[in-house]
Design an enzyme around this catalytic site. Structure first.
Site, PDB file in Angstrom:
ATOM      1  N   TYR A   1      10.454   2.395 -53.969  1.00 11.70           N
ATOM      2  CA  TYR A   1      10.245   3.143 -55.212  1.00 11.70           C
ATOM      3  C   TYR A   1       8.773   3.100 -55.631  1.00 11.70           C
ATOM      4  O   TYR A   1       8.185   4.123 -56.003  1.00 11.70           O
ATOM      5  CB  TYR A   1      11.133   2.537 -56.294  1.00 11.70           C
TER       6      TYR A   1
ATOM      7  N   ASP B   1      19.547  20.104 -60.450  1.00 13.13           N
ATOM      8  CA  ASP B   1      20.071  18.741 -60.285  1.00 13.13           C
ATOM      9  C   ASP B   1      21.090  18.735 -59.172  1.00 13.13           C
ATOM     10  O   ASP B   1      22.054  19.505 -59.186  1.00 13.13           O
ATOM     11  CB  ASP B   1      20.704  18.238 -61.583  1.00 13.13           C
TER      12      ASP B   1
ATOM     13  N   ASP C   1      19.139  19.905 -52.885  1.00 16.23           N
ATOM     14  CA  ASP C   1      18.513  18.660 -52.451  1.00 16.23           C
ATOM     15  C   ASP C   1      17.019  18.912 -52.320  1.00 16.23           C
ATOM     16  O   ASP C   1      16.562  19.522 -51.348  1.00 16.23           O
ATOM     17  CB  ASP C   1      19.110  18.217 -51.114  1.00 16.23           C
TER      18      ASP C   1
ATOM     19  N   LYS D   1       6.219   6.238 -56.003  1.00 14.93           N
ATOM     20  CA  LYS D   1       5.605   6.577 -57.280  1.00 14.93           C
ATOM     21  C   LYS D   1       4.083   6.545 -57.198  1.00 14.93           C
ATOM     22  O   LYS D   1       3.392   7.325 -57.862  1.00 14.93           O
ATOM     23  CB  LYS D   1       6.108   5.638 -58.369  1.00 14.93           C
TER      24      LYS D   1
END
Length: 302
Positions: free
Chosen positions: A164, A38, A73, A168
């Site tokens: 987004y 993370d 990252d 996706k």
């Protein structure tokens, strides 16, 4: 501790919070060694910190499991590679990667800037690619492994999240490509489309009738990572609380063929509507329903 994933090494991105954290904890609880990856950023991708990943590792260790944290990252090739390297160097192998990491930068398409488009595609789509790329190179030699991408029902389209939605949708195509290309090496690839209460879902401007918690998503992911799912590949599953659903594979619905020299715009206009026609766009129908409800003073509940 369970043993559904006993002996496996699993890397989970976005594992410091929300669904990623729930998946990491569930994998550890079923016997996996876990790489908790993370970058520790806020919802819009800013202010990175490693503290959230370290905290999840402490939770896993307190329960008797093994884990390491990585603050990378994943939108960079080097970052994705280092997540996989952490698994191989720390635990000797990599059996599964789960790509949950994501950010949001909402804006209507006609106002969206390059600075709002690029980081979202980089985190969701490229961030899945970098992990898939690095992990598949190891899994190919192992002749085993599982890749899991995270998509969304918004791959159908979105009013104010075209970045987004595009990312996706790309994750689904990337995952299906991985399923096809890696099948002969014993590697599977699937997608999960969760509907759960997280930081990213908090701004959804409507009540959802079917929604669950991050912990509701984890059991399906654990199953897909397990040996019980060795024959499952190229699939997209929705998890919404108690509901699990599978999405259809893309396929042609209807076709027509030109005669006498091919199509012209005029012949298409005369022929297409009544034969090939169109396929209903569920999201557009839903928007129209919402607009009618708003006009009458009602609020839709799903």
């Amino acid at each position: 501790m369970g043993d559904f994933l006993s002996g496996k090494v699993i890397a989970v991105t976005g594992a410091g919070r929300g669904i990623g954290r729930a998946v990491a904890l569930a994998c550890a609880a079923e016997g996996a060694k876990v790489v908790v990856a993370d970058y520790g950023v806020s919802v819009d991708g800013s202010e990175p910190s490693s503290e959230v990943a370290d905290q999840v590792v402490k939770e896993i260790e307190a329960s008797g499991g093994e884990a390491v944290s990585v603050a990378e990252d994943v939108s960079t090739m080097a970052g994705g590679q280092r997540v996989v390297d952490a698994a191989v160097e720390g635990f000797g192998r990599i059996d599964g990667v789960v790509c949950v990491a994501g950010i949001l930068r909402e804006r209507m398409l006609f106002n969206m800037s390059e600075e709002e488009w690029d980081p979202v595609l980089a985190t969701h789509l490229k961030g899945t690619f970098t992990l898939f790329r690095a992990a598949s190179a190891v899994m190919r030699k192992q002749k085993s492994g599982t890749l899991i991408g995270f998509t969304s029902g918004n791959h159908q389209g979105s009013v104010s999240q075209s970045n987004y939605s595009a990312a996706k949708g790309g994750v689904i195509s990337l995952t299906r490509s991985a399923a096809l290309g890696l099948n002969k090496y014993g590697v599977t690839a699937n997608c999960v489309a969760p509907v759960a209460r997280t930081r990213m879902s908090a701004g959804v401007p409507m009540e959802l009738a079917e929604i669950g918690e991050p912990e509701d998503v984890a059991p399906l992911v654990v199953y897909l990572l397990s040996d019980r799912a060795r024959e499952v590949t190229g699939q997209v599953y929705t998890v919404a609380g108690p509901k699990i659903a599978v999405w259809a594979q893309p396929r042609e619905l209807r076709a027509a063929y030109a005669t006498d020299g091919g199509w012209t715009p005029e012949s298409i206009a005369d022929f297409l509507p009544g034969t090939v026609g169109t396929d209903e766009m569920p999201m557009l129908a839903r928007l129209q329903e919402m607009a009618r409800a708003a006009a009458s003073g009602d609020r839709p509940n799903k």
